[in-house]
Motif scaffolding. Structure first.
Motif: not given
Length: 236
Positions: A75-83
């Protein structure tokens, strides 16, 4: 670059970034899970030469919690792509402390084209050995002084506890990033304090040796929060 803090809208859920410093950007992932980015401070003075893009983990700081209540590494990896997309950074300098380093290493292994340089600070390779610090929070520091007490009191007061609870109950015992380490192609620096109960010594050396071309720096007289114990050495 705009020096204001940023809020990224992910379809109604906001991820917040607190920005500090001058110079080229570093994407900074705090520990936890559940800590806001400002718990990293200026990383021992690193903000004098770099812009620290400090990410608030989902639910922490000004970031919204997810509707599905999930707080896993993926979930955090996915958030990081958006950031990274939001900031317009093609190939990132990526810094992760502790749990943030687990996310950073996983991200660099899965998206090698998106990471130019990786710094893993106080990052455990796995969370399955059941160890705990013998002296509680004091064990996270080489010196238990007023600065350390003030820092840990502030840090713990900002923890978004539901994230830590979910991770402990659902995922922590299965986390092992060793299979990912050999896939990392970014220039990598592994940093650990010589008194870091979680990572110091053999575990730090093993992680550095598993990442192709990685360099290991062990900071003397420093614990898990090396930028608090030895800020100048850490920034250097």
């Amino acid at each position: 670059m705009d020096r204001r803090d940023s809020d990224i809208d992910l379809g109604g859920r906001l991820i917040s970034i607190s920005r500090i410093g001058v110079g080229a950007p570093i994407l900074c992932l705090p520990g936890g899970p559940g800590f806001p980015g400002n718990h990293l401070g200026d990383l021992g003075g690193l903000a004098a030469d770099w812009t620290l893009e400090r990410i608030d983990w989902r639910g922490a700081g000004r970031s919204d919690p997810p509707a599905d209540g999930r707080f896993g590494v993926d979930d955090y990896v996915a958030d990081l792509t958006h950031v990274q997309d939001h900031l317009g950074i093609e190939r990132a300098v990526l810094f992760g402390h502790s749990f943030g380093g687990i996310v950073a290493a996983t991200y660099a292994a899965r998206f090698p084209q998106r990471v130019n340089t990786l710094v893993l600070d106080g990052t455990p390779d796995r969370l399955t050995d059941g160890r705990a610090p013998a002296n509680g929070v004091r064990s996270y520091f080489a010196r238990w002084d007023d600065d350390a007490r003030e820092y840990i009191e502030h840090t713990m007061s900002t923890l978004f506890e539901p994230a830590a609870v979910w991770f402990t109950e659902h995922e922590s015992v299965s986390v092992d990033i060793n299979p990912e380490l050999g896939k990392i192609t970014a220039r990598t620096l592994v940093v650990t304090g010589d008194q870091d109960w979680a990572v110091g010594g053999a575990r730090g050396r093993a992680m550095a040796s598993a990442i192709p071309g990685a360099e290991l720096v062990v900071i003397a007289d420093a614990g898990h929060f090396a930028w608090i114990d030895q800020p100048r050495r850490f920034a250097a």
